[in-house]
Design a protein around this motif. Sequence first.
Motif, PDB file in Angstrom:
ATOM      1  N   VAL A  65      -8.164  -6.734  -3.851  1.00  0.00           N
ATOM      2  CA  VAL A  65      -8.646  -6.452  -2.348  1.00  0.00           C
ATOM      3  C   VAL A  65      -8.119  -5.026  -1.856  1.00  0.00           C
ATOM      4  O   VAL A  65      -7.010  -4.719  -2.063  1.00  0.00           O
ATOM      5  CB  VAL A  65      -8.207  -7.766  -1.705  1.00  0.00           C
ATOM      6  N   LEU A  66      -9.079  -4.374  -1.092  1.00  0.00           N
ATOM      7  CA  LEU A  66      -8.867  -3.177  -0.446  1.00  0.00           C
ATOM      8  C   LEU A  66      -7.621  -3.468   0.601  1.00  0.00           C
ATOM      9  O   LEU A  66      -7.711  -4.436   1.204  1.00  0.00           O
ATOM     10  CB  LEU A  66      -9.956  -2.412  -0.019  1.00  0.00           C
ATOM     11  N   CYS A  67      -6.777  -2.118   0.793  1.00  0.00           N
ATOM     12  CA  CYS A  67      -5.839  -2.525   1.902  1.00  0.00           C
ATOM     13  C   CYS A  67      -6.648  -2.846   3.102  1.00  0.00           C
ATOM     14  O   CYS A  67      -7.537  -1.968   3.571  1.00  0.00           O
ATOM     15  CB  CYS A  67      -4.959  -1.480   1.907  1.00  0.00           C
ATOM     16  N   PRO A  68      -6.504  -3.765   3.848  1.00  0.00           N
ATOM     17  CA  PRO A  68      -7.216  -3.681   5.349  1.00  0.00           C
ATOM     18  C   PRO A  68      -7.100  -2.703   6.150  1.00  0.00           C
ATOM     19  O   PRO A  68      -7.931  -2.419   7.174  1.00  0.00           O
ATOM     20  CB  PRO A  68      -6.907  -5.200   5.616  1.00  0.00           C
ATOM     21  N   CYS A 103       0.927  -1.178  -0.060  1.00  0.00           N
ATOM     22  CA  CYS A 103       0.048   0.017  -0.034  1.00  0.00           C
ATOM     23  C   CYS A 103       0.757   1.304  -0.016  1.00  0.00           C
ATOM     24  O   CYS A 103       1.712   1.550   0.719  1.00  0.00           O
ATOM     25  CB  CYS A 103      -0.879   0.077   1.183  1.00  0.00           C
ATOM     26  N   ASN A 104       0.610   2.200  -1.008  1.00  0.00           N
ATOM     27  CA  ASN A 104       1.277   3.458  -1.039  1.00  0.00           C
ATOM     28  C   ASN A 104       1.196   4.251   0.240  1.00  0.00           C
ATOM     29  O   ASN A 104       1.575   5.573   0.528  1.00  0.00           O
ATOM     30  CB  ASN A 104       1.300   4.219  -2.123  1.00  0.00           C
ATOM     31  N   VAL A 105       0.040   4.270   0.972  1.00  0.00           N
ATOM     32  CA  VAL A 105      -0.587   5.041   2.134  1.00  0.00           C
ATOM     33  C   VAL A 105       0.190   4.667   3.441  1.00  0.00           C
ATOM     34  O   VAL A 105       0.854   5.443   4.077  1.00  0.00           O
ATOM     35  CB  VAL A 105      -2.056   5.175   2.107  1.00  0.00           C
ATOM     36  N   CYS A 106      -0.111   3.385   3.665  1.00  0.00           N
ATOM     37  CA  CYS A 106       0.140   2.905   5.111  1.00  0.00           C
ATOM     38  C   CYS A 106       1.356   1.965   5.171  1.00  0.00           C
ATOM     39  O   CYS A 106       2.004   1.743   6.105  1.00  0.00           O
ATOM     40  CB  CYS A 106      -0.855   2.058   5.719  1.00  0.00           C
ATOM     41  N   GLY A 107       1.786   1.410   3.865  1.00  0.00           N
ATOM     42  CA  GLY A 107       2.975   0.418   3.543  1.00  0.00           C
ATOM     43  C   GLY A 107       2.602  -1.055   3.957  1.00  0.00           C
ATOM     44  O   GLY A 107       3.617  -1.954   3.989  1.00  0.00           O
TER      45      GLY A 107
END
Length: 203
Positions: free
Chosen positions: A114-117, A103-107
């Motif tokens: 699937v969306l980043c949990p 994920c580019n936001v949280c890593g």
Amino acid sequence: MSLSTLIYRVNSALRGLERALFGALTGQFPSGDLGLCYDYVPQKNEIQQSTAQKSILEEILGDGFLFAVPKHRRSIEKRLKRKFGDSEHHLKILIPRKNLRTCNVCGDDYEVGVLCPTCYKTVIEETKQMQDAIQQELKLEPVEQEVVVMYDGEKESKPEEFWQGKRIVEMQKPRPQWFTDNLLQKTTQKGADTSDVKPSELA
């Protein structure tokens, strides 16, 4: 009692006496035992009696043991399949996964499609806070006007005509960076006038 049995008992008694005397005098056990030797040839009736006293298990086993052994050789393919499994049914070995992304936001890592949990968990928490604020503001009153959620510092950014005729629900905190105003805007496309499916050849 036969003569061989008598000689065996006398020999055992002499061995026990020797060990007892040697241990009492020296405090140690003797390195070798003394024994009597007698050359005796058994008779035929004694041999027949000894063979008749054998049990059925001794006759089956004899001087050896019976072990369960495989009747057929297991092929290399079957051995490898038992060890590593089958790719079509159940594979036992560990395979590296190639459908993971960062994920580019949280890593955090997540699967493709699937969306980043971790990010989605923040969305769920923010939605829950918005629902609680709307429920506290509106309560059980019927909703006949449009409901707008407003964060701190957003009332001055838009004209007063925008807020007229709407139910405003204030959130006592700044808007999150990922929750932009574009997510609340209505669509600019007009609804379909007909119920035909396009292309119509597929209907």
